[in-house]
Design a protein around this motif. Structure first.
Motif, PDB file in Angstrom:
ATOM      1  N   PHE A  57       0.840  -1.209   0.000  1.00 14.80           N
ATOM      2  CA  PHE A  57       0.000   0.000   0.000  1.00 14.80           C
ATOM      3  C   PHE A  57       0.873   1.256   0.000  1.00 14.80           C
ATOM      4  O   PHE A  57       0.641   2.205  -0.747  1.00 14.80           O
ATOM      5  CB  PHE A  57      -0.938  -0.018   1.222  1.00 14.80           C
ATOM      6  CG  PHE A  57      -1.773   1.226   1.344  1.00 14.80           C
ATOM      7  CD1 PHE A  57      -2.887   1.412   0.535  1.00 14.80           C
ATOM      8  CD2 PHE A  57      -1.431   2.225   2.242  1.00 14.80           C
ATOM      9  CE1 PHE A  57      -3.653   2.568   0.632  1.00 14.80           C
ATOM     10  CE2 PHE A  57      -2.189   3.381   2.342  1.00 14.80           C
ATOM     11  CZ  PHE A  57      -3.303   3.554   1.533  1.00 14.80           C
ATOM     12  N   GLU A  58       1.924   1.228   0.849  1.00 13.04           N
ATOM     13  CA  GLU A  58       2.816   2.403   0.918  1.00 13.04           C
ATOM     14  C   GLU A  58       3.472   2.651  -0.439  1.00 13.04           C
ATOM     15  O   GLU A  58       3.576   3.804  -0.891  1.00 13.04           O
ATOM     16  CB  GLU A  58       3.876   2.189   1.993  1.00 13.04           C
ATOM     17  CG  GLU A  58       3.313   2.359   3.398  1.00 13.04           C
ATOM     18  CD  GLU A  58       4.299   1.959   4.503  1.00 13.04           C
ATOM     19  OE1 GLU A  58       4.018   2.254   5.657  1.00 13.04           O
ATOM     20  OE2 GLU A  58       5.349   1.339   4.190  1.00 13.04           O
ATOM     21  N   ALA A  59       3.888   1.574  -1.079  1.00 11.53           N
ATOM     22  CA  ALA A  59       4.532   1.725  -2.393  1.00 11.53           C
ATOM     23  C   ALA A  59       3.552   2.330  -3.393  1.00 11.53           C
ATOM     24  O   ALA A  59       3.910   3.173  -4.218  1.00 11.53           O
ATOM     25  CB  ALA A  59       5.028   0.366  -2.882  1.00 11.53           C
ATOM     26  N   ARG A  60       2.303   1.897  -3.276  1.00 15.28           N
ATOM     27  CA  ARG A  60       1.294   2.426  -4.202  1.00 15.28           C
ATOM     28  C   ARG A  60       1.068   3.915  -3.955  1.00 15.28           C
ATOM     29  O   ARG A  60       0.960   4.701  -4.890  1.00 15.28           O
ATOM     30  CB  ARG A  60       0.005   1.635  -4.001  1.00 15.28           C
ATOM     31  CG  ARG A  60      -0.895   1.664  -5.174  1.00 15.28           C
ATOM     32  CD  ARG A  60      -1.800   0.467  -5.236  1.00 15.28           C
ATOM     33  NE  ARG A  60      -2.764   0.438  -4.159  1.00 15.28           N
ATOM     34  CZ  ARG A  60      -2.941  -0.600  -3.354  1.00 15.28           C
ATOM     35  NH1 ARG A  60      -2.190  -1.682  -3.488  1.00 15.28           N
ATOM     36  NH2 ARG A  60      -3.854  -0.563  -2.413  1.00 15.28           N
ATOM     37  N   MET A  61       1.012   4.280  -2.686  1.00 14.48           N
ATOM     38  CA  MET A  61       0.814   5.708  -2.389  1.00 14.48           C
ATOM     39  C   MET A  61       2.018   6.526  -2.842  1.00 14.48           C
ATOM     40  O   MET A  61       1.914   7.734  -3.080  1.00 14.48           O
ATOM     41  CB  MET A  61       0.560   5.907  -0.883  1.00 14.48           C
ATOM     42  CG  MET A  61      -0.749   5.332  -0.394  1.00 14.48           C
ATOM     43  SD  MET A  61      -2.207   5.912  -1.319  1.00 14.48           S
ATOM     44  CE  MET A  61      -2.667   4.460  -2.279  1.00 14.48           C
ATOM     45  N   ALA A  62       3.173   5.860  -2.971  1.00 15.08           N
ATOM     46  CA  ALA A  62       4.374   6.560  -3.451  1.00 15.08           C
ATOM     47  C   ALA A  62       4.452   6.558  -4.970  1.00 15.08           C
ATOM     48  O   ALA A  62       5.441   7.038  -5.537  1.00 15.08           O
ATOM     49  CB  ALA A  62       5.615   5.925  -2.846  1.00 15.08           C
ATOM     50  N   GLY A  63       3.442   5.964  -5.626  1.00 16.69           N
ATOM     51  CA  GLY A  63       3.399   6.078  -7.079  1.00 16.69           C
ATOM     52  C   GLY A  63       3.400   4.777  -7.851  1.00 16.69           C
ATOM     53  O   GLY A  63       3.190   4.767  -9.054  1.00 16.69           O
ATOM     54  N   GLU A  64       3.650   3.630  -7.173  1.00 16.98           N
ATOM     55  CA  GLU A  64       3.613   2.367  -7.926  1.00 16.98           C
ATOM     56  C   GLU A  64       2.180   2.007  -8.262  1.00 16.98           C
ATOM     57  O   GLU A  64       1.268   2.301  -7.496  1.00 16.98           O
ATOM     58  CB  GLU A  64       4.219   1.241  -7.079  1.00 16.98           C
ATOM     59  CG  GLU A  64       5.685   1.056  -7.396  1.00 16.98           C
ATOM     60  CD  GLU A  64       6.325  -0.076  -6.630  1.00 16.98           C
ATOM     61  OE1 GLU A  64       5.678  -1.129  -6.484  1.00 16.98           O
ATOM     62  OE2 GLU A  64       7.463   0.116  -6.195  1.00 16.98           O
ATOM     63  N   SER A  65       1.999   1.302  -9.392  1.00 16.21           N
ATOM     64  CA  SER A  65       0.625   0.953  -9.737  1.00 16.21           C
ATOM     65  C   SER A  65       0.272  -0.429  -9.184  1.00 16.21           C
ATOM     66  O   SER A  65       1.161  -1.254  -8.942  1.00 16.21           O
ATOM     67  CB  SER A  65       0.413   1.019 -11.245  1.00 16.21           C
ATOM     68  OG  SER A  65       1.287   0.128 -11.849  1.00 16.21           O
ATOM     69  N   TYR A  66      -1.021  -0.659  -8.992  1.00 13.09           N
ATOM     70  CA  TYR A  66      -1.477  -1.956  -8.478  1.00 13.09           C
ATOM     71  C   TYR A  66      -1.348  -2.996  -9.567  1.00 13.09           C
ATOM     72  O   TYR A  66      -1.710  -2.773 -10.717  1.00 13.09           O
ATOM     73  CB  TYR A  66      -2.948  -1.876  -8.032  1.00 13.09           C
ATOM     74  CG  TYR A  66      -3.502  -3.237  -7.672  1.00 13.09           C
ATOM     75  CD1 TYR A  66      -3.166  -3.844  -6.464  1.00 13.09           C
ATOM     76  CD2 TYR A  66      -4.324  -3.938  -8.557  1.00 13.09           C
ATOM     77  CE1 TYR A  66      -3.647  -5.108  -6.135  1.00 13.09           C
ATOM     78  CE2 TYR A  66      -4.815  -5.200  -8.234  1.00 13.09           C
ATOM     79  CZ  TYR A  66      -4.469  -5.773  -7.027  1.00 13.09           C
ATOM     80  OH  TYR A  66      -4.940  -7.032  -6.710  1.00 13.09           O
ATOM     81  N   SER A  67      -0.806  -4.158  -9.197  1.00 11.78           N
ATOM     82  CA  SER A  67      -0.878  -5.300 -10.103  1.00 11.78           C
ATOM     83  C   SER A  67      -1.333  -6.479  -9.260  1.00 11.78           C
ATOM     84  O   SER A  67      -1.146  -6.491  -8.051  1.00 11.78           O
ATOM     85  CB  SER A  67       0.480  -5.588 -10.734  1.00 11.78           C
ATOM     86  OG  SER A  67       1.300  -6.218  -9.782  1.00 11.78           O
ATOM     87  N   ALA A  68      -1.935  -7.466  -9.896  1.00 14.39           N
ATOM     88  CA  ALA A  68      -2.536  -8.574  -9.149  1.00 14.39           C
ATOM     89  C   ALA A  68      -1.494  -9.379  -8.381  1.00 14.39           C
ATOM     90  O   ALA A  68      -1.842 -10.193  -7.520  1.00 14.39           O
ATOM     91  CB  ALA A  68      -3.299  -9.466 -10.126  1.00 14.39           C
ATOM     92  N   GLY A  69      -0.206  -9.139  -8.657  1.00 13.76           N
ATOM     93  CA  GLY A  69       0.862  -9.941  -8.065  1.00 13.76           C
ATOM     94  C   GLY A  69       0.858  -9.979  -6.543  1.00 13.76           C
ATOM     95  O   GLY A  69       1.272 -10.973  -5.931  1.00 13.76           O
ATOM     96  N   GLY A  70       0.369  -8.914  -5.896  1.00 19.13           N
ATOM     97  CA  GLY A  70       0.341  -8.874  -4.434  1.00 19.13           C
ATOM     98  C   GLY A  70      -0.513  -9.965  -3.813  1.00 19.13           C
ATOM     99  O   GLY A  70      -0.355 -10.301  -2.629  1.00 19.13           O
ATOM    100  N   ILE A  71      -1.423 -10.514  -4.593  1.00 22.91           N
ATOM    101  CA  ILE A  71      -2.284 -11.590  -4.095  1.00 22.91           C
ATOM    102  C   ILE A  71      -1.424 -12.724  -3.543  1.00 22.91           C
ATOM    103  O   ILE A  71      -1.756 -13.345  -2.528  1.00 22.91           O
ATOM    104  CB  ILE A  71      -3.219 -12.099  -5.229  1.00 22.91           C
ATOM    105  CG1 ILE A  71      -4.205 -10.998  -5.636  1.00 22.91           C
ATOM    106  CG2 ILE A  71      -3.951 -13.369  -4.820  1.00 22.91           C
ATOM    107  CD1 ILE A  71      -5.002 -11.304  -6.907  1.00 22.91           C
ATOM    108  N   ALA A  72      -0.273 -12.976  -4.181  1.00 18.35           N
ATOM    109  CA  ALA A  72       0.599 -14.091  -3.763  1.00 18.35           C
ATOM    110  C   ALA A  72       1.092 -13.914  -2.331  1.00 18.35           C
ATOM    111  O   ALA A  72       1.275 -14.898  -1.598  1.00 18.35           O
ATOM    112  CB  ALA A  72       1.790 -14.203  -4.717  1.00 18.35           C
TER     113      ALA A  72
END
Ligand SMILES: N=CN[C@@H](CCC(=O)O)C(=O)O
Ligand SMILES: [Zn+2]
Length: 403
Positions: A77-92
């Protein structure tokens, strides 16, 4: 035992005939609504609750959650707030933690999430598997889900687990895994998206699950344009969820799926509900789903929390309703409707016969399940007018006072 709630300032029934009543009252007998009308005409009951002018709504029907998981994804989540986009990979990440957790811990955590939802006005909950992703762990997730939620969805087709061939895994989902979860699930879902399941694989999953007698749902058009909506309509799925990236064709396919539906009487041939997930859209920084455009086109809409550890770690349907009003340009009535009646429609539970033991949820009418959400406010408008303020005053679920 009967209970009367009287002196209700605003009763937003979401029932076509009853509409929104002022100075109203309801009576429940056991788990059933026995009477609805003006407070002045209310019959006597064993106990009386004075609403003191507060508003009462149907309890939220949260038709899309993923509550059976362990682990933490704060870093993602922190990475996303810093600009990374969501990808389904986090499900793992959630899959690894979920597999490692005990039955006791998984159940305890899922129950805690349901309790958190109920404390905010949710009275009917669907939840999905999808953090097991092998036969044993999907079966376990479905079993645990069936003990904590009202409806269970098999989402073995959430992500292809690391080290497995996509087609080999899809075949497993459609055979052994489906057999394993079948005793616990009413629904099946597939994440049809680049990085998850292709349209062909999604089609295979939907066909196998339909043949097994499960109702169908689709995660579609979340991260980009795609085939999810078209597949959902083709298969007669009860709901397609996310719907952030829609073409004009997608919108008209969804609208046409409702052409045999009488929206006034809530009867006829049902189409595919578009379920929007406002908290997820904000947390993933996706464009908001075009809820206004869908409603204007004649599509039946649901709003749900999508509570999950990756894209939407909230069980607050009120927050989603507030966002739908403030950002998606729905009226308060439309947003509340989508989160109550719409959620019920997305689960096929908007109507039900008084005598069949399965009562309708998502609207307030005689014979429906006695699910009420009383606000610390005189009207539902306060949900949008006072964003972020916890407005739940009391909750009745199947006639039992829970809050
Ligand atoms: N879109 C797919 N599944 C979930 C997210 C799952 C996750 O990232 O853990 C969703 O509904 O957003
Ligand atoms: Zn989801």
């Amino acid at each position: 035992m009967s209970e009367l709630i009287t002196n209700i300032g605003e009763l937003m029934t979401q029932d076509q005939d009853l509409g929104t009543l002022r100075d109203a009252a309801v009576v429940m007998e056991g788990e059933r609504i026995a009477w609805v009308g003006p407070a002045a005409n209310a019959p006597a009951a064993d106990t009386v609750t004075d609403a003191q002018g507060r508003a009462v709504l149907p309890g939220w029907v949260d038709s899309h959650t993923h509550l059976v998981f362990a682990g933490d994804r704060t870093a993602e989540f922190e990475a996303r707030m810093a600009g990374e986009s969501y990808s389904a990979g986090g499900i793992a990440v959630s899959v690894n933690a979920t597999r490692a957790a005990s039955d006791y811990d998984l159940t305890r955590m899922a129950l805690g999430r349901v309790a958190e939802a109920v404390s905010q006005g949710t009275t009917y909950v669907e939840t999905k598997t999808g953090y097991g992703l092998d036969v044993e762990h999907e079966r376990r997730s479905a079993r645990i889900a069936s003990t904590v939620a009202d409806e269970v969805t098999f989402l073995g087709a959430h992500l292809v687990p690391a080290g497995m061939d996509a087609q080999e895994y899809t075949d497993l989902v459609c055979a052994e895994m489906l057999d394993a979860v079948r005793p616990y699930a009413q629904w099946a879902d597939v994440f049809c998206e680049t990085g998850a399941f292709t349209p062909e694989q999604s089609r295979q999953v939907l066909a196998a699950c339909r043949a097994a007698g499960l109702g169908l749902r689709v995660h579609g058009n979340q991260l980009g344009p795609g085939a999810g909506v078209a597949l959902a309509v083709e298969f007669g799925a009860t709901s397609v969820d996310h719907v952030n990236f829609l073409s004009d064709d997608d919108v008209s396919l969804l609208a046409r799926s409702w052409s045999g539906w009488d929206a006034v009487n809530g009867s006829g041939v049902r189409g595919t509900v578009a379920t929007v997930l406002p908290a997820c859209d904000l947390s993933t920084r996706q464009p908001l789903a075009p809820a206004r455009r869908l409603l204007d086109a004649g599509v039946q809409l649901a709003i749900a929390s999508n509570c999950n550890p990756g894209t939407s770690y909230t069980s607050s349907v009120a927050f989603c309703v507030t966002t739908a009003v403030l950002q998606m340009h729905l009226s308060v009535h439309e947003a509340v409707r989508a989160a109550t009646y719409g959620g019920a429609l997305a689960l096929g539970r908007e109507s039900g016969l008084d005598q069949d033991g399965k009562r309708a949820v998502g609207s307030i009418a005689v014979g429906h399940r006695a699910d009420f959400h009383m606000l610390k406010a005189p009207s539902a408008t306060h949900l949008a007018y006072r964003p972020g303020i916890p407005l739940t005053h009391a909750v009745w679920r199947a006639g039992a006072r829970e809050v």
